[in-house]
Design an enzyme around this catalytic site. Structure first.
Site, mmCIF file in Angstrom:
data_model
loop_
_atom_site.group_PDB
_atom_site.id
_atom_site.type_symbol
_atom_site.label_atom_id
_atom_site.label_comp_id
_atom_site.label_asym_id
_atom_site.label_seq_id
_atom_site.Cartn_x
_atom_site.Cartn_y
_atom_site.Cartn_z
ATOM 1 N N HIS A 162 28.255 -4.901 0.801
ATOM 2 C CA HIS A 162 28.683 -5.388 2.124
ATOM 3 C C HIS A 162 27.580 -6.096 2.903
ATOM 4 O O HIS A 162 27.155 -5.648 3.968
ATOM 5 C CB HIS A 162 29.313 -4.278 2.968
ATOM 6 N N HIS A 191 23.718 0.635 -0.577
ATOM 7 C CA HIS A 191 23.948 0.430 0.858
ATOM 8 C C HIS A 191 22.585 0.079 1.445
ATOM 9 O O HIS A 191 21.762 0.962 1.680
ATOM 10 C CB HIS A 191 24.517 1.698 1.508
ATOM 11 N N ASP A 230 35.293 -2.539 1.582
ATOM 12 C CA ASP A 230 34.689 -1.426 2.325
ATOM 13 C C ASP A 230 35.714 -0.786 3.254
ATOM 14 O O ASP A 230 35.366 -0.270 4.317
ATOM 15 C CB ASP A 230 33.443 -1.870 3.104
ATOM 16 N N ASN A 238 31.321 8.899 -1.612
ATOM 17 C CA ASN A 238 30.821 9.678 -0.454
ATOM 18 C C ASN A 238 31.919 10.562 0.119
ATOM 19 O O ASN A 238 32.347 10.395 1.253
ATOM 20 C CB ASN A 238 30.234 8.744 0.616
ATOM 21 N N LYS A 275 26.032 4.701 -6.915
ATOM 22 C CA LYS A 275 25.942 4.215 -5.535
ATOM 23 C C LYS A 275 24.828 4.926 -4.783
ATOM 24 O O LYS A 275 24.837 6.145 -4.661
ATOM 25 C CB LYS A 275 27.287 4.449 -4.827
ATOM 26 N N HIS A 320 34.618 -2.530 -3.528
ATOM 27 C CA HIS A 320 33.973 -1.506 -2.677
ATOM 28 C C HIS A 320 35.061 -0.864 -1.826
ATOM 29 O O HIS A 320 35.517 -1.446 -0.847
ATOM 30 C CB HIS A 320 32.899 -2.155 -1.796
ATOM 31 N N HIS A 339 36.735 2.880 -0.129
ATOM 32 C CA HIS A 339 36.724 4.318 0.180
ATOM 33 C C HIS A 339 38.159 4.818 0.217
ATOM 34 O O HIS A 339 38.940 4.373 1.055
ATOM 35 C CB HIS A 339 36.061 4.584 1.539
ATOM 36 N N LEU A 340 38.477 5.728 -0.671
ATOM 37 C CA LEU A 340 39.854 6.242 -0.714
ATOM 38 C C LEU A 340 39.972 7.666 -0.176
ATOM 39 O O LEU A 340 41.088 8.161 -0.005
ATOM 40 C CB LEU A 340 40.408 6.181 -2.142
ATOM 41 N N ARG A 341 38.821 8.345 0.053
ATOM 42 C CA ARG A 341 38.848 9.712 0.606
ATOM 43 C C ARG A 341 39.534 10.701 -0.342
ATOM 44 O O ARG A 341 39.693 10.407 -1.510
ATOM 45 C CB ARG A 341 39.526 9.738 1.993
HETATM 46 C C1 NCD Z 1 31.886 4.020 5.292
HETATM 47 C C2 NCD Z 1 32.706 5.315 5.313
HETATM 48 O O1 NCD Z 1 33.359 5.609 6.336
HETATM 49 O O2 NCD Z 1 32.717 6.024 4.314
HETATM 50 N N1 NCD Z 1 31.728 3.551 6.640
HETATM 51 C C3 NCD Z 1 31.438 2.286 7.033
HETATM 52 O O3 NCD Z 1 31.227 2.077 8.226
HETATM 53 N N2 NCD Z 1 31.428 1.281 6.179
HETATM 54 C C4 NCD Z 1 30.604 4.234 4.588
HETATM 55 C C5 NCD Z 1 29.855 2.959 4.289
HETATM 56 O O4 NCD Z 1 30.194 2.229 3.364
HETATM 57 O O5 NCD Z 1 28.904 2.662 5.014
HETATM 58 ZN ZN ZN Z 2 31.361 1.575 2.076
#
Ligand code: NCD
Ligand code: ZN
Length: 330
Positions: free
Chosen positions: A165, A131, A237, A40, A94, A12, A14-16
């Site tokens: 998570h 989520h 995450d 996202n 997701k 899990h 997030h790489l943006r």
């Molecule tokens: C995540 C994000 O910033 O994209 N933020 C977080 O608090 N975990 C999104 C998510 O997984 O809820």
């Molecule tokens: Zn996340």
């Protein structure tokens, strides 16, 4: 004595995009043989062309071929044709409740209307990653959402579903009821409680969704993870936000843990006397659930203390300024 991990995975992540992607991706690529890349983005990844473009950008930002991005699509009402076309290029879909966390506005607002799409996922054997939070009181959101998980697990018994998570005692108990359900656990939820976030001076770096819970919840997570629960997988995450978005009115949710993920996990497992179980948590369990082949790469950690920098570019990492006893070799 060094510790060798066999092709560890971050399930899990997030790489943006853009500069942030280029800043953060190398940290994951240096430690992991692959990761589940969250969709996202500013504009959600919800079509095959966007998915391919994003995967190419991720591969380029990683700078090494040894890291496999396992792509996800943002849940919406996909047609059978769309899902068939994308099936071989994704690890799952997701699902976010609308507005529940960072960039989830396009998520689901009516859970009574998702059955047709979820039925297709079950039929096509595409995992559903969720989520799992309601819009209730912040400390009770995950527990309230268990009713949705239960309905999905009962209605779609062959659907492979991942509770992303998880943070509570009740989620761990729920997992034990359904063989087709797995869950990811973050590093930070194994380490912190709400006290660390807001018990003293407010710590924006530790603010995330789901919010860190009680010591009892943390203990339940630790017990389950350290005892080697076969359907618990590591998912960091890691969710970077620039400092100006964290240290302000309206702090963004997300903890940037990628740079410290495996060293800090090794520290936790060593302290708990179960370092021999780390490999299963970061690799075997995920490969089993997602039916991934065994990986080729090795990640080596050595007991050599280092201090986590205060910043990486515009972002403050989890455990900034703290000394970790395990270091990534190389
Ligand atoms: C995540 C994000 O910033 O994209 N933020 C977080 O608090 N975990 C999104 C998510 O997984 O809820
Ligand atoms: Zn996340």
């Amino acid at each position: 004595m060094t510790l060798t991990l066999n092709a560890p995975l971050d399930m899990h992540l997030h790489l943006r995009e853009g500069d942030m992607l280029r800043l953060v991706a190398p940290f994951s690529a240096a430690q992991f043989s692959g990761g589940v890349i969250m969709p996202n983005l500013q504009q959600p990844v919800d079509s095959l062309p966007r998915l391919r473009a994003y995967r190419d950008a991720v591969v380029q930002a990683c700078g090494v071929e040894s890291f496999t991005p396992y792509m996800t699509l943002f849940f919406r009402a996909y047609s059978r044709e769309e899902l068939l076309a994308v099936r071989d290029e994704i690890i799952g879909i997701k699902l976010y409740p609308a507005g529940i966390t960072t960039r989830s506005e396009a998520g689901v607002s009516d859970f009574d209307r998702i059955n047709d799409t979820v039925a297709l996922l079950e039929e096509l054997d595409i995992p559903l990653l969720v989520h799992g939070e309601s819009h209730g009181f912040v400390m009770e959101r995950e527990q309230e959402f268990l009713a949705v998980y239960q309905r999905l697990a009962e209605t779609f018994p062959r659907l492979r579903m991942v509770m992303e998570h998880i943070t509570t005692t009740e989620s761990v108990a729920f997992l034990n009821q359904y063989q087709q359900v797995a869950a990811t656990v973050t590093l930070h939820h194994l380490m912190i409680t709400l006290d660390d976030v807001a018990g003293g001076l407010l710590q924006p770096d530790l603010f995330c969704k789901p919010i860190a819970k009680t010591p009892r919840d943390r203990e339940a997570l630790r017990q389950a993870v350290f005892s080697g629960h076969p359907r618990l997988m590591f998912g960091s995450d890691s969710a970077p936000h620039p400092r100006h978005a964290k240290e302000c009115v309206g702090c963004a949710a997300g903890i940037f843990s990628a740079p410290v993920a495996l060293p800090a996990l090794a520290g936790l497992f060593a302290e708990a006397g179960c370092l021999d179980r780390l490999n299963a948590f970061v690799s075997d369990h995920a490969r089993l659930f997602y039916r991934l082949p065994p990986g080729e790469t090795k990640t080596i950690l050595e007991p050599d203390p280092w201090k986590v920098p205060e910043r990486y570019g515009s972002v403050r990492p989890f455990l900034a300024g703290q000394t970790l006893s395990w270091r990534l070799q190389g």
